[in-house]
Design an enzyme around this catalytic site. Structure first.
Site, PDB file in Angstrom:
ATOM      1  N   ALA A  60       0.795  -1.232   0.000  1.00  0.00           N
ATOM      2  CA  ALA A  60       0.000   0.000   0.000  1.00  0.00           C
ATOM      3  C   ALA A  60       0.828   1.283   0.000  1.00  0.00           C
ATOM      4  O   ALA A  60       0.589   2.174  -0.830  1.00  0.00           O
ATOM      5  CB  ALA A  60      -0.975  -0.024   1.180  1.00  0.00           C
ATOM      6  N   ARG A 109      -6.049  -0.593  -8.870  1.00  0.00           N
ATOM      7  CA  ARG A 109      -6.263  -1.516  -7.748  1.00  0.00           C
ATOM      8  C   ARG A 109      -7.221  -0.837  -6.758  1.00  0.00           C
ATOM      9  O   ARG A 109      -6.920   0.252  -6.257  1.00  0.00           O
ATOM     10  CB  ARG A 109      -4.945  -1.883  -7.056  1.00  0.00           C
ATOM     11  CG  ARG A 109      -3.924  -2.517  -8.007  1.00  0.00           C
ATOM     12  CD  ARG A 109      -2.843  -3.253  -7.263  1.00  0.00           C
ATOM     13  NE  ARG A 109      -3.372  -4.432  -6.573  1.00  0.00           N
ATOM     14  CZ  ARG A 109      -2.664  -5.166  -5.715  1.00  0.00           C
ATOM     15  NH1 ARG A 109      -1.413  -4.828  -5.438  1.00  0.00           N
ATOM     16  NH2 ARG A 109      -3.203  -6.217  -5.126  1.00  0.00           N
ATOM     17  N   GLN A 218       4.064 -13.784  -2.074  1.00  0.00           N
ATOM     18  CA  GLN A 218       4.842 -12.609  -1.667  1.00  0.00           C
ATOM     19  C   GLN A 218       5.720 -12.905  -0.452  1.00  0.00           C
ATOM     20  O   GLN A 218       6.779 -12.305  -0.289  1.00  0.00           O
ATOM     21  CB  GLN A 218       3.908 -11.430  -1.354  1.00  0.00           C
ATOM     22  CG  GLN A 218       3.148 -10.900  -2.551  1.00  0.00           C
ATOM     23  CD  GLN A 218       1.746 -11.455  -2.621  1.00  0.00           C
ATOM     24  OE1 GLN A 218       1.516 -12.616  -2.261  1.00  0.00           O
ATOM     25  NE2 GLN A 218       0.793 -10.660  -3.082  1.00  0.00           N
ATOM     26  N   ASP A 259      -4.009  -2.781   3.924  1.00  0.00           N
ATOM     27  CA  ASP A 259      -4.274  -2.000   2.719  1.00  0.00           C
ATOM     28  C   ASP A 259      -5.380  -0.975   2.932  1.00  0.00           C
ATOM     29  O   ASP A 259      -5.462   0.004   2.201  1.00  0.00           O
ATOM     30  CB  ASP A 259      -4.640  -2.942   1.574  1.00  0.00           C
ATOM     31  CG  ASP A 259      -3.422  -3.663   1.043  1.00  0.00           C
ATOM     32  OD1 ASP A 259      -2.891  -3.238   0.010  1.00  0.00           O
ATOM     33  OD2 ASP A 259      -2.980  -4.642   1.675  1.00  0.00           O
ATOM     34  N   ASN A 269      -6.433  -6.776   4.516  1.00  0.00           N
ATOM     35  CA  ASN A 269      -5.033  -7.102   4.249  1.00  0.00           C
ATOM     36  C   ASN A 269      -4.999  -8.314   3.324  1.00  0.00           C
ATOM     37  O   ASN A 269      -6.038  -8.861   2.950  1.00  0.00           O
ATOM     38  CB  ASN A 269      -4.273  -7.375   5.547  1.00  0.00           C
ATOM     39  CG  ASN A 269      -2.766  -7.407   5.341  1.00  0.00           C
ATOM     40  OD1 ASN A 269      -2.196  -6.525   4.705  1.00  0.00           O
ATOM     41  ND2 ASN A 269      -2.110  -8.429   5.856  1.00  0.00           N
ATOM     42  N   LYS A 270      -3.818  -8.741   2.951  1.00  0.00           N
ATOM     43  CA  LYS A 270      -3.657  -9.837   2.003  1.00  0.00           C
ATOM     44  C   LYS A 270      -4.488 -11.047   2.424  1.00  0.00           C
ATOM     45  O   LYS A 270      -4.571 -11.380   3.603  1.00  0.00           O
ATOM     46  CB  LYS A 270      -2.181 -10.219   1.904  1.00  0.00           C
ATOM     47  CG  LYS A 270      -1.867 -11.312   0.898  1.00  0.00           C
ATOM     48  CD  LYS A 270      -2.394 -10.992  -0.482  1.00  0.00           C
ATOM     49  CE  LYS A 270      -1.842  -9.704  -1.056  1.00  0.00           C
ATOM     50  NZ  LYS A 270      -2.438  -9.355  -2.369  1.00  0.00           N
TER      51      LYS A 270
END
Length: 369
Positions: A60, A109, A218, A259, A269-270
């Site tokens: 982010a 995004r 990631q 994020d 978040n992810k």
């Protein structure tokens, strides 16, 4: 204390000017890590948008900085083109172009609010300057200065979050992370990894369990590589091993990024963060969210209103281009999930550690800002 204490060996995105004065954005292509370390040079705003959408830059804060640079680049490019063609660029044309580029970047995004925060800040900068009837060249220079300021503020925020978060880490701790929220996700030492970096550089002995973070890996590709560069001991695990290690009592705390943070403290978040949070709650392990204040979105009452990006099926059905699933299978690929605030022990920002009740304390933090 040397200033390098608060900087990473990893550099994510920065502004450059070539010998002929042409502006460009230098960007570490994260899609190629860890096998290749390649620096891209972007000279058009569409290239910036493509880099964000294709995860060549991600995280982010880094997305926000890149977007700010993208707006400044677009302004400089348009002015240079007009000057080369000996055509005047008016203030209204530049203002309209800055707005359109902001819209282009915001379409890349939808979840990371830093993207929208940065483009809006650049547009406000343009609007304020336009009201003062500045020459166009001065406006372009001012936009570059604003983008540089956003990047510099991120560096500062990262080490401040690291200082606050390091207070929650004891010598000998084993910690768990998810996705990548380190220097690759920012222009400083990162968000969730910042407390780990500061604690380690302060002499604390740590061990980090790194979730691989399917489907784009990631954690395996980026966080493991970052921690290796820093010399911090780590063990890579698959996402579905986290509960096993929690049950064994090996994990003292969990640090994740964000994020978007809603007004009540719900956090996007992810994907996979929510599962970790539920497991951590069951095992009485604190889960800390580390994010700059620009990630807080008080316009959304709760996480239910956070838009969740849906990404391409190929990220799930293939691995480095090799199919790993039957052809034609139905795929769901949300990039993020929302963790309800009762599962979050604290939110660590550059202004301090925010604890429940989040609705009141996040608004108080915003009032102070």
């Amino acid at each position: 204390m040397d200033d390098s204490f608060f900087h990473s060996q990893v550099r994510t995105v920065w502004w450059e000017e070539e010998a002929d004065g042409r502006a460009q954005i230098a960007l570490l292509d994260q899609s190629l890590l860890p096998q290749q370390v390649v620096i891209m040079h972007l000279q058009h705003e569409q290239q910036v948008a493509d880099a964000i959408a294709s995860l060549k830059v991600r995280g982010a804060p880094a997305i926000g900085v890149t977007a700010a640079f993208g707006v400044a680049l677009a302004a400089a490019r348009l002015l240079a083109e007009r000057q080369a063609g000996q055509r005047e660029l008016t203030q209204s044309e530049l203002s309209e172009h800055v707005y359109e580029v902001g819209q282009l970047l915001c379409r890349t995004r939808p979840t990371a609010v830093n993207l929208f925060w940065a483009t809006e800040r650049m547009q406000r900068c343009m609007q304020r300057a336009a009201r003062r009837s500045m020459p166009v060249q001065q406006l372009v220079d001012l936009l570059q200065e604003e983008a540089q300021a956003i990047a510099a503020e991120d560096v500062q925020a990262c080490w401040q979050m690291g200082m606050y978060g390091a207070e929650l880490i004891a010598d000998g701790d084993t910690l768990l992370t998810h996705c990548n929220a380190g220097a690759l996700a920012a222009t400083g030492i990162g968000t969730a990894l910042a407390p780990i970096y500061v604690a380690a550089r302060s002499g604390k002995n740590l061990h980090v369990l790194v979730d691989e973070t399917r489907p784009v890996l990631q954690g395996a590709r980026l966080t493991a590589w970052e921690l290796q560069q820093e010399g911090i001991p780590l063990t890579l695990i698959t996402d579905n091993m986290a509960g096993h290690f929690m049950r064994q009592g090996n994990i003292r705390s969990i640090f994740v990024g964000a994020d978007r943070i809603a007004a009540n403290g719900d956090v996007a978040n992810k994907i996979g963060t929510y599962s970790l949070a539920v497991l951590a709650h069951a095992h009485q392990i604190p889960l800390y969210v580390v994010a700059p204040c620009s990630t807080i979105d008080l316009s959304l009452p709760s996480g239910d209103q956070i838009p969740i990006e849906q990404r391409k099926p190929e990220e799930v059905t293939t691995l480095y281009g090799t199919p790993i699933a039957p052809a034609g299978v139905a795929v769901a690929n949300p990039a993020f999930d929302v963790t309800p605030h009762p599962y979050i022990s604290a939110i660590i920002t550059e202004k301090g550690i925010v604890r429940p009740p989040y609705r009141e304390n996040l608004r108080e933090l915003d009032t102070e800002l």
